[in-house]
Every structure is written in structure tokens, then in C-alpha cells.
Enzyme design. Structure first.
Site, short mmCIF file in Angstrom:
data_model
loop_
_atom_site.label_atom_id
_atom_site.label_comp_id
_atom_site.label_asym_id
_atom_site.label_seq_id
_atom_site.Cartn_x
_atom_site.Cartn_y
_atom_site.Cartn_z
N SER A 11 0.67 -1.24 -0.11
CA SER A 11 -0.11 0.44 -0.03
C SER A 11 0.65 1.17 -0.42
CB SER A 11 -0.34 -0.44 0.79
OG SER A 11 0.15 0.05 2.15
N SER A 147 17.78 -6.80 -1.44
CA SER A 147 18.38 -5.02 -1.02
C SER A 147 19.21 -5.33 -1.65
CB SER A 147 18.09 -4.45 0.09
OG SER A 147 18.94 -3.94 0.53
N TYR A 160 19.73 -5.49 9.53
CA TYR A 160 19.01 -5.27 7.74
C TYR A 160 20.01 -6.11 6.90
CZ TYR A 160 16.61 -2.66 4.24
OH TYR A 160 16.16 -2.78 3.14
N ILE A 193 16.06 3.97 -3.13
CA ILE A 193 14.91 3.99 -3.93
C ILE A 193 14.21 5.20 -2.81
CG2 ILE A 193 12.80 3.17 -5.08
CD1 ILE A 193 15.06 1.94 -6.04
P1 NAI Z 1 8.71 1.18 3.15
O1 NAI Z 1 9.17 1.29 4.49
O2 NAI Z 1 7.68 2.19 2.61
O3 NAI Z 1 7.04 0.51 2.84
C1 NAI Z 1 7.34 -1.34 3.90
C2 NAI Z 1 5.61 -1.43 3.92
O4 NAI Z 1 5.87 -3.14 3.85
C3 NAI Z 1 4.49 -0.86 4.36
O5 NAI Z 1 3.70 -0.71 3.47
C4 NAI Z 1 4.72 -1.56 5.59
O6 NAI Z 1 2.89 -1.78 6.34
C5 NAI Z 1 4.73 -3.03 5.44
N1 NAI Z 1 4.65 -3.66 6.41
C6 NAI Z 1 5.86 -3.25 7.03
N2 NAI Z 1 6.36 -4.81 8.34
C7 NAI Z 1 5.13 -5.19 8.17
C8 NAI Z 1 4.85 -6.64 8.91
N3 NAI Z 1 5.30 -6.95 9.75
N4 NAI Z 1 4.03 -6.92 8.03
C9 NAI Z 1 3.12 -7.03 6.62
N5 NAI Z 1 3.59 -5.33 6.58
C10 NAI Z 1 5.30 -4.85 6.52
O7 NAI Z 1 9.65 0.48 2.77
P2 NAI Z 1 10.24 0.36 1.30
O8 NAI Z 1 11.01 1.23 0.82
O9 NAI Z 1 8.96 0.11 0.55
O10 NAI Z 1 10.95 -0.86 1.35
C11 NAI Z 1 10.14 -2.30 0.39
C12 NAI Z 1 10.85 -3.43 0.88
O11 NAI Z 1 12.28 -3.02 -0.20
C13 NAI Z 1 11.08 -3.48 2.42
O12 NAI Z 1 11.69 -4.81 1.75
C14 NAI Z 1 12.83 -2.89 1.84
O13 NAI Z 1 13.98 -3.18 3.02
C15 NAI Z 1 13.05 -3.04 1.09
N6 NAI Z 1 13.90 -1.71 -0.11
C16 NAI Z 1 14.20 -0.91 -0.23
C17 NAI Z 1 14.69 0.33 -0.49
C18 NAI Z 1 14.84 1.88 -0.36
O14 NAI Z 1 15.73 2.61 -0.59
N7 NAI Z 1 13.72 1.79 -0.09
C19 NAI Z 1 16.36 -0.34 -1.03
C20 NAI Z 1 16.30 -1.44 -1.16
C21 NAI Z 1 15.19 -2.68 -0.15
#
Ligand code: NAI
Length: 256
Positions: A11, A147, A160, A193
């Protein structure tokens, strides 16, 4: 009947980019997230009105009962599931040097980023095998969002990095286990990202990108990852189960 994708953390951030790309690619989508449904009403309404069928399955992927509930809801609503995208993940609440970091943070990050997706995949894999046996022509896949931290060592967020490196092994394990059923398992390793997760470190990365951290001189965006997921799900990169796609603007290429 449209194929169905379950996207954890779908979301917002990268997950929302994936949701949009999958809707555009012709999938119905089940979004999982931790937030209560009333907090995601607005985004759900936008998605539903513009693209197609979307349901929200609230639940914490770190909890066994919640994982079962999420899958039951998808089963009840759609009766099928073709793609699982393990996207949800958390960064440590505080970045602490590994000489100081706490067990509490380690347990939380590992539970959400590694244990959750691993056992959610187990539930989904069992169901996909059943579906494949009944409908051999249907296509299925599992896509893990790890990641660059799976390979880059950052001593201020060791837990992490460990969680993401573990996910890389999980990709291989499930690719091996599901190979015989023709269910491919892929991994995408995003770089930097632009999302809520990186909102607190914008200045730092603006500077690093300007100085040449990435070969493609810009931040990555959620839609960059969304498009990559949709291409994998649609079978545009066939015969490549178990592979890792580096969606990082060339950040992990070593050069002299
Ligand atoms: P974000 O923090 O914006 O979104 C994370 C999403 O995961 C949210 O919708 C949240 O509700 C959900 N979430 C968190 N804990 C949860 C749980 N216990 N059960 C169900 N849902 C849960 O993070 P973002 O940046 O969109 O990251 C998404 C994925 O991409 C993550 O796995 C992150 O580690 C990975 N990632 C992000 C990078 C970045 O630069 N933003 C780079 C590399 C990987």
C-alpha cells in the site's frame, strides 16, 4: 479470469509501485500491510477506481496466525493465487553500530524481513503446488524484494544486512524446491529507492549520488521495481529461476 498477485507491504513505497505495475499488467491484487484498513482507505479507493480489483488483507507477516489469516482471505475472495511478492520489510528503528546494537532490534528486523517471508512462502508454495496439479497450464511465481544490503556490509545496520542476505538464500532454497513444479522464484535487489524508508537520509544520498554512487545518476523510484516485478511475473525473463536482478542503477558494479 485475471491472475492474482499478493503483494506484502503493497500500500505504499516500493510495494505500491509494484501494485500499480501489476494492475497495469492485468492482475487482480491482494495487498497486505500492517496498517488497519481505515488508514489505507484513500490509496485503496484510488487503486480500485483507476485500475481493477484490489483487496486489502491486514496482518503482520512476522506472526504465524496473521500469515494464515492473510492467505485464507485471498483464498476466500479469489480462490487462486498466481504471484507472491515478498516486499514488506523494515529498517532498524535506530541505526546503531554493531558493537552497540540490541538483540531486540535484531529479533524484530529478522522476524519481519526473513522469518515472515520465509514462512509465508511456505504457505503459498503448498497452495501453488495444489493449484499447479489441478491446472497445469496456469503460471505461478514468487518474487522476493531484498536489497543491495544483501551483499553490501553496513555496520550501522547489521541486522538489516543479515536479514537481506538470508533472503538471498531463501530465494535459492525455494527455487530449488519448486523447480520440479515449474514455479520460478526470483529476487530483486533494489538500490537507493525514494520511499518513506529512505525519507530520513535524502540529503546523504543526494550527495552520494551526485558524487557517483550509482552509474545511472538518479534515485530509483518505486515504479522502477514495479516494472521489474511485472516483467518477471509475466514470464518476460524466462528460464532464469533463482536469479537475482540488481535494480540499483549500477551501484553494485565494481570498476577501476
Ligand atoms: P516502506 O517503509 O515505505 O514500506 C514498507 C511496507 O511494508 C509498508 O507498507 C508497511 O506497512 C509494510 N510492512 C512493514 N512491516 C510489516 C509487517 N510486519 N507485516 C506486513 N507488512 C509490513 O519501505 P520501502 O522502502 O517501500 O521498502 C519495501 C521493501 O524494499 C523492503 O523490504 C525494503 O527492505 C526493501 N528495500 C528498500 C529500499 C529503499 O531504498 N527504499 C532499498 C532496497 C530494498
Amino acid at each position: 479470469m485475471k491472475p492474482v498477485a499478493l503483494i506484502t507491504g503493497g500500500s505504499r513505497g516500493i510495494g505500491l509501485g509494484i501494485t500499480k505495475s501489476m494492475l497495469e499488467a492485468g492482475y487482480s491484487v491482494a495487498i497486505n500491510g500492517v496498517r488497519p484498513k481505515d488508514q489505507v482507505k484513500k490509496v485503496l479507493a484510488e487503486l480500485i477506481s483507476s485500475k481493477g480489483e484490489v483487496i486489502y488483507c491486514q496482518g503482520n507477516i512476522a506472526e504465524s496466525e496473521d500469515r494464515s489469516k492473510i492467505i485464507s482471505e485471498v483464498k476466500e475472495h479469489f480462490g487462486r493465487l498466481n504471484v507472491l511478492v515478498n516486499n514488506a520489510g523494515v529498517a532498524p528503528k535506530e541505526r546503531n553500530d554493531i558493537l552497540e546494537a540490541s538483540e531486540e532490534s535484531y529479533d524484530w528486523v529478522l522476524d519481519v524481513n526473513l522469518k515472515g517471508p520465509y514462512f509465508l512462502t511456505q504457505l503459498v508454495a503448498r497452495w501453488m503446488i495444489e493449484q499447479k496439479n489441478t491446472n497445469p497450464k496456469d503460471t505461478f511465481s514468487i518474487i522476493n524484494i531484498s536489497s543491495v544490503s544483501a551483499t553490501f556490509a553496513s555496520v550501522s545496520r547489521g541486522e538489516y544486512c543479515i536479514s537481506k542476505a538470508g533472503m538471498t538464500m531463501s530465494t535459492k532454497l525455494w527455487a530449488v524446491r519448486l523447480g520440479a513444479y515449474d514455479i520460478p522464484v526470483y529476487e530483486i535487489q533494489p538500490g537507493i529507492i525514494s520511499t518513506d524508508m529512505t525519507a530520513g537520509v535524502v540529503e546523504k544520498y543526494d550527495k552520494l549520488i551526485e558524487e557517483g554512487l550509482t552509474l545511472q545518476k538518479r534515485w530509483g523510484h518505486p515504479q522502477d521495481i514495479g516494472k521489474t516485478v511485472a516483467a518477471l511475473a509475466k514470464g518476460m525473463i524466462p528460464y532464469a529461476t533463482g536469479q537475482v536482478i540488481n535494480a540499483d542503477g549500477g551501484m553494485t558494479i565494481q570498476f577501476l
